[in-house]
Design an enzyme around this catalytic site. Structure first.
Site, PDB file in Angstrom:
ATOM      1  CG  LEU A 135      32.484  43.087  58.012  1.00  0.00           C
ATOM      2  CD1 LEU A 135      31.291  43.973  57.803  1.00  0.00           C
ATOM      3  CD2 LEU A 135      33.634  43.596  56.991  1.00  0.00           C
ATOM      4  N   PRO A 138      30.858  33.760  61.906  1.00  0.00           N
ATOM      5  CG  PRO A 138      30.207  32.576  63.857  1.00  0.00           C
ATOM      6  CD  PRO A 138      30.091  33.958  63.092  1.00  0.00           C
ATOM      7  CB  SER A 142      36.504  36.412  52.095  1.00  0.00           C
ATOM      8  OG  SER A 142      37.861  36.226  52.622  1.00  0.00           O
ATOM      9  CD1 TRP A 166      37.421  34.597  63.030  1.00  0.00           C
ATOM     10  CD2 TRP A 166      39.124  34.921  64.056  1.00  0.00           C
ATOM     11  NE1 TRP A 166      37.883  33.354  63.121  1.00  0.00           N
ATOM     12  CE2 TRP A 166      39.372  33.654  63.786  1.00  0.00           C
ATOM     13  CE3 TRP A 166      40.342  35.571  64.831  1.00  0.00           C
ATOM     14  CZ2 TRP A 166      40.154  32.794  64.477  1.00  0.00           C
ATOM     15  CZ3 TRP A 166      41.397  34.643  65.296  1.00  0.00           C
ATOM     16  CH2 TRP A 166      41.274  33.291  64.817  1.00  0.00           C
ATOM     17  N   GLY A 353      68.663  30.031  61.568  1.00  0.00           N
ATOM     18  CA  GLY A 353      68.988  28.509  61.957  1.00  0.00           C
ATOM     19  C   GLY A 353      68.250  27.997  63.303  1.00  0.00           C
ATOM     20  CD  GLU A 377      42.021  45.874  59.564  1.00  0.00           C
ATOM     21  OE1 GLU A 377      42.085  46.854  58.864  1.00  0.00           O
ATOM     22  OE2 GLU A 377      42.469  46.102  60.543  1.00  0.00           O
TER      23      GLU A 377
HETATM   24  N1  CAA Z   1      34.502  51.673  49.393  1.00  0.00           N
HETATM   25  C1  CAA Z   1      33.195  52.047  49.360  1.00  0.00           C
HETATM   26  N2  CAA Z   1      32.363  51.389  48.884  1.00  0.00           N
HETATM   27  C2  CAA Z   1      32.583  50.207  48.507  1.00  0.00           C
HETATM   28  C3  CAA Z   1      33.814  49.398  48.555  1.00  0.00           C
HETATM   29  C4  CAA Z   1      34.928  50.487  48.937  1.00  0.00           C
HETATM   30  N3  CAA Z   1      36.047  50.009  49.282  1.00  0.00           N
HETATM   31  N4  CAA Z   1      33.872  48.346  47.924  1.00  0.00           N
HETATM   32  C5  CAA Z   1      32.972  48.037  47.709  1.00  0.00           C
HETATM   33  N5  CAA Z   1      31.915  49.323  47.975  1.00  0.00           N
HETATM   34  C6  CAA Z   1      30.447  49.199  47.738  1.00  0.00           C
HETATM   35  C7  CAA Z   1      30.216  48.744  46.143  1.00  0.00           C
HETATM   36  O1  CAA Z   1      30.518  50.012  45.354  1.00  0.00           O
HETATM   37  C8  CAA Z   1      28.995  48.421  46.077  1.00  0.00           C
HETATM   38  O2  CAA Z   1      28.116  49.514  46.111  1.00  0.00           O
HETATM   39  P1  CAA Z   1      26.583  49.505  45.335  1.00  0.00           P
HETATM   40  O3  CAA Z   1      25.752  48.441  46.074  1.00  0.00           O
HETATM   41  O4  CAA Z   1      26.163  51.119  45.292  1.00  0.00           O
HETATM   42  O5  CAA Z   1      26.841  49.095  43.876  1.00  0.00           O
HETATM   43  C9  CAA Z   1      28.704  47.576  47.230  1.00  0.00           C
HETATM   44  O6  CAA Z   1      29.800  48.160  48.254  1.00  0.00           O
HETATM   45  C10 CAA Z   1      28.921  46.217  47.185  1.00  0.00           C
HETATM   46  O7  CAA Z   1      30.242  46.272  46.626  1.00  0.00           O
HETATM   47  P2  CAA Z   1      30.530  44.436  45.732  1.00  0.00           P
HETATM   48  O8  CAA Z   1      29.382  44.216  44.924  1.00  0.00           O
HETATM   49  O9  CAA Z   1      32.043  44.800  45.238  1.00  0.00           O
HETATM   50  O10 CAA Z   1      30.683  43.665  47.041  1.00  0.00           O
HETATM   51  P3  CAA Z   1      31.010  42.259  47.140  1.00  0.00           P
HETATM   52  O11 CAA Z   1      30.083  41.302  47.824  1.00  0.00           O
HETATM   53  O12 CAA Z   1      31.546  41.751  45.946  1.00  0.00           O
HETATM   54  O13 CAA Z   1      32.270  42.243  48.070  1.00  0.00           O
HETATM   55  C11 CAA Z   1      34.692  42.692  48.636  1.00  0.00           C
HETATM   56  C12 CAA Z   1      33.382  42.808  48.064  1.00  0.00           C
HETATM   57  C13 CAA Z   1      35.757  43.431  48.477  1.00  0.00           C
HETATM   58  C14 CAA Z   1      34.969  41.175  48.542  1.00  0.00           C
HETATM   59  C15 CAA Z   1      34.218  42.488  50.260  1.00  0.00           C
HETATM   60  O14 CAA Z   1      33.314  41.851  50.470  1.00  0.00           O
HETATM   61  C16 CAA Z   1      35.499  42.738  51.260  1.00  0.00           C
HETATM   62  O15 CAA Z   1      36.261  43.512  51.433  1.00  0.00           O
HETATM   63  N6  CAA Z   1      35.618  41.481  51.965  1.00  0.00           N
HETATM   64  C17 CAA Z   1      36.926  41.083  52.786  1.00  0.00           C
HETATM   65  C18 CAA Z   1      36.210  41.573  54.296  1.00  0.00           C
HETATM   66  C19 CAA Z   1      37.177  41.751  55.192  1.00  0.00           C
HETATM   67  O16 CAA Z   1      38.334  42.519  54.868  1.00  0.00           O
HETATM   68  N7  CAA Z   1      36.994  41.439  56.497  1.00  0.00           N
HETATM   69  C20 CAA Z   1      37.854  41.585  57.538  1.00  0.00           C
HETATM   70  C21 CAA Z   1      37.118  42.354  58.506  1.00  0.00           C
HETATM   71  S1  CAA Z   1      38.125  42.864  59.937  1.00  0.00           S
HETATM   72  C22 CAA Z   1      38.769  41.967  60.580  1.00  0.00           C
HETATM   73  O17 CAA Z   1      39.611  41.268  60.158  1.00  0.00           O
HETATM   74  C23 CAA Z   1      38.673  41.646  62.158  1.00  0.00           C
HETATM   75  C24 CAA Z   1      39.411  42.824  62.972  1.00  0.00           C
HETATM   76  O18 CAA Z   1      39.003  42.944  64.046  1.00  0.00           O
HETATM   77  C25 CAA Z   1      40.596  43.332  62.572  1.00  0.00           C
END
Ligand code: CAA
Length: 395
Positions: A135, A138, A142, A166, A353, A377
């Site tokens: 997902l 660079p 978040s 990542w 320690g 995540e």
């Molecule tokens: N389940 C289902 N739908 C969801 C949801 C969920 N948990 N969270 C949001 N949505 C939906 C919303 O309902 C919304 O839908 P509509 O367009 O129909 O209204 C849409 O998604 C957009 O949601 P937001 O407006 O809330 O989105 P946002 O831009 O404000 O972001 C956020 C929300 C929670 C901050 C999200 O961007 C987020 O979780 N960010 C962190 C990303 C992350 O965890 N990255 C790590 C990647 S994986 C990794 O680490 C690498 C690896 O290899 C392990």
């Protein structure tokens, strides 16, 4: 704790014989085969292919995948119990296991076509292939909705271009679920998900990330340059990618919480042993209130983490019938467990320690490994943001 018995540190919840069995299997494998090699693989940063292959044979790579698709056909509680045991021996093995189970298989099982399940989920669930999830970019971590990579439809294919970063298991993955922009004007609703095959042209592994912890889990950038992905490999509908990514992360966060719990327990158990053995000023250091109160705080946070994880696992199970989201439960479990892992690892180093700072013991590895659980995540700040939005309804 005896290497043959996982029940002594277990939950006070009534587990089914199947759940007990997978926990014991994971415990025995972790203690007998992973713990002895963990320091060496941490030092070299080599991917532990052999133990990962064996974990696949034991059914640990697709615990919730139905048996007809090569998985173990168990539930979320079985998954978190097994992941905790593996992570207690080595969090890097835990990271690889969690990506295969929740970030790869869960998404395909929930959103994939029959053909996608047969071809990709079966291979990864049985441990014959490695899966990954991509997902982040660079310039987009978040704020996951701001990605720049592009996929353009061309007949029965999509042409992918861009750079993702990542990617856990990126350098070794056979298949990766990738989230990429198909219509930038629509922002979140312009993102689509694809299952890509890493052996096809136009895909390359990019810069390998030199990491502080979980060093045996391979992490890198991945690069698409005119990669042609069949339209049949799109996961869900065009524009559904962001919701799929978030839904999958809800499941993934329960796994990371279990990984954090495993690290916290390993740190705690080592600290208790040391506090009972090491003497200073004519007594065991555990007799000093300054040490014993640390142990109390570690133990209490560990048990609270465990209950939050079980609550999230049960919420995810209920969701199979109701379709309801378990976002809140997953975020709380991850937030609290990750901070508990960091708290416990920090305290364990302090209690040990100088020996806590030495590579002769695994304590400093727990400390380095714990940190990632507060970052990947979804950082702890993102978990707080998710919880606050759900609780207040404010944005
Ligand atoms: N389940 C289902 N739908 C969801 C949801 C969920 N948990 N969270 C949001 N949505 C939906 C919303 O309902 C919304 O839908 P509509 O367009 O129909 O209204 C849409 O998604 C957009 O949601 P937001 O407006 O809330 O989105 P946002 O831009 O404000 O972001 C956020 C929300 C929670 C901050 C999200 O961007 C987020 O979780 N960010 C962190 C990303 C992350 O965890 N990255 C790590 C990647 S994986 C990794 O680490 C690498 C690896 O290899 C392990």
């Amino acid at each position: 704790m005896a290497a043959s018995d996982a029940s002594q540190t277990g939950p006070s919840l009534l587990l089914s014989s199947e759940q007990e069995m997978i926990r014991q299997t994971a415990h025995d494998f972790a203690q007998n085969e992973i713990a002895p090699i963990a320091a060496q693989f941490d030092e070299t940063g080599e991917f532990p292919s052999e133990t990962i292959r064996k974990m696949g044979e034991l059914g640990l790579m697709g615990i919730e995948v139905p048996e007809e698709y090569g998985g173990a056909g168990m539930d979320t509680l079985a998954y978190v119990l097994a992941l905790e045991e593996i992570s207690k021996a080595d969090a890097a093995h835990g990271a690889i296991m969690s990506v295969n189970n929740s970030l790869f298989c869960y998404g395909i099982n929930r959103f994939g076509t029959e053909a996608q399940k047969q071809k990709y989920m079966r291979a990864v669930a049985s441990g014959k292939s490695i899966g990954a999830y991509s997902l982040t970019e660079p310039m987009s971590g978040s704020d996951a909705g701001t990605m720049r990579s592009r996929a353009v439809r061309d007949g029965d294919f999509y042409v992918l271009n861009g750079r993702k970063s990542w990617v856990t298991s990126g350098p070794v993955a056979d298949y990766i679920v990738v989230f990429i922009m198909t219509d930038p004007r629509k922002r979140h609703q312009g993102i689509s998900a694809f299952i890509i095959e890493t052996r096809q042209p136009g895909f390359a592994v990019g810069k390998k990330e030199p990491k502080l912890g979980i060093r045996a889990s391979a992490t890198s950038e991945i690069v698409f340059e005119g990669h042609r992905c069949p339209a049949a490999n799109r996961l869900g509908q065009e524009g559904e990618g962001f919701k799929i990514a978030m839904t999958v992360l809800d499941a993934g966060r329960i796994g990371i919480a279990s990984q954090a719990l495993g690290i916290a327990e390993a740190a705690y158990e080592a600290a208790v042993l040391y506090a009972k053995e090491r003497e200073a000023f004519g007594q065991k250091i555990g007799q000093f209130q300054g040490i014993s109160f640390k142990l109390v705080d570690m133990k209490t946070r560990i048990e609270a983490s465990r209950l939050l994880i079980y609550q999230a696992a049960l919420a995810k199970e209920r969701a199979k019938n109701t379709g309801q989201r378990f976002t809140l439960e997953a975020a709380m479990a991850k937030l609290f467990s990750a901070e508990t892992a960091m708290f416990c690892a920090h305290a364990a180093v302090q209690i040990h320690g100088g020996m806590g700072y030495s590579k002769e013991l695994p304590i400093e590895r727990y400390f380095r490994d714990a940190k990632i659980t507060e970052i990947y995540e979804g950082t702890s700040e993102i978990q707080r943001m998710v919880i606050a939005r759900l609780e207040t309804g404010l944005r």
